[in-house]
Enzyme design. Structure first.
Site, short mmCIF file in Angstrom:
data_model
loop_
_atom_site.label_atom_id
_atom_site.label_comp_id
_atom_site.label_asym_id
_atom_site.label_seq_id
_atom_site.Cartn_x
_atom_site.Cartn_y
_atom_site.Cartn_z
N SER A 25 0.84 -1.19 0.00
CA SER A 25 0.00 0.00 0.00
C SER A 25 0.88 1.25 0.00
O SER A 25 2.09 1.16 -0.06
CB SER A 25 -0.88 0.03 1.26
OG SER A 25 -0.05 -0.01 2.40
N TYR A 58 -2.99 1.08 -3.26
CA TYR A 58 -4.15 1.61 -2.55
C TYR A 58 -3.66 2.38 -1.33
O TYR A 58 -2.56 2.15 -0.83
CB TYR A 58 -5.12 0.50 -2.14
CG TYR A 58 -4.54 -0.55 -1.23
CD1 TYR A 58 -4.66 -0.43 0.15
CD2 TYR A 58 -3.86 -1.65 -1.74
CE1 TYR A 58 -4.11 -1.38 1.00
CE2 TYR A 58 -3.32 -2.61 -0.91
CZ TYR A 58 -3.45 -2.47 0.46
OH TYR A 58 -2.90 -3.42 1.29
#
Length: 126
Positions: A25, A58
């Protein structure tokens, strides 16, 4: 027809951490997530201004006010601490929605604190 438009951008943030063994991430200071409207777990595009790498991952929340910009997991292989990056999120909308939509553009200083915000990018001149 739906269009994909820039929803939000964090411009020229400095990478503070590169954690290969952390779950994949990008951890982003919570104040920057709030200012841009980028949601936790939303897909974001990362453009490394320093080395030219472009990839997607993300967003996850880092401590508010920490200035953290941490690329984690496989994404850590694309950056180095100190690199300048642009974080961008896009949204799909109808042509009618696009007529009045304005993105949230957040500009940061060398410590990833907000220096100013805008909703448009100046016209590029020759």
């Amino acid at each position: 027809m739906h269009l994909s438009l820039l929803k939000a951008k964090i411009h020229r943030a400095t990478v503070t951490h590169s954690e290969l063994n952390y779950e994949g991430s990008i951890a982003i200071d919570g104040l920057l997530l709030e200012a841009t409207g980028i949601r936790e777990f939303e897909q974001v595009h990362i453009w490394d201004v320093t080395n030219g790498a472009r990839f997607s991952t993300y967003a996850i929340r880092a401590e508010e006010g920490s200035g953290i910009m941490s690329l984690n997991g496989g994404a850590a292989r694309h950056v180095q601490v100190g690199d300048l990056i642009i974080v961008a999120a896009f949204a799909s909308m109808s042509e009618d929605e696009a007529k009045t939509f304005k993105p949230n553009l957040v500009y940061v200083n060398a410590h990833n604190a907000i220096s100013h915000t805008n909703h448009s990018i100046p016209t590029q001149a020759a």
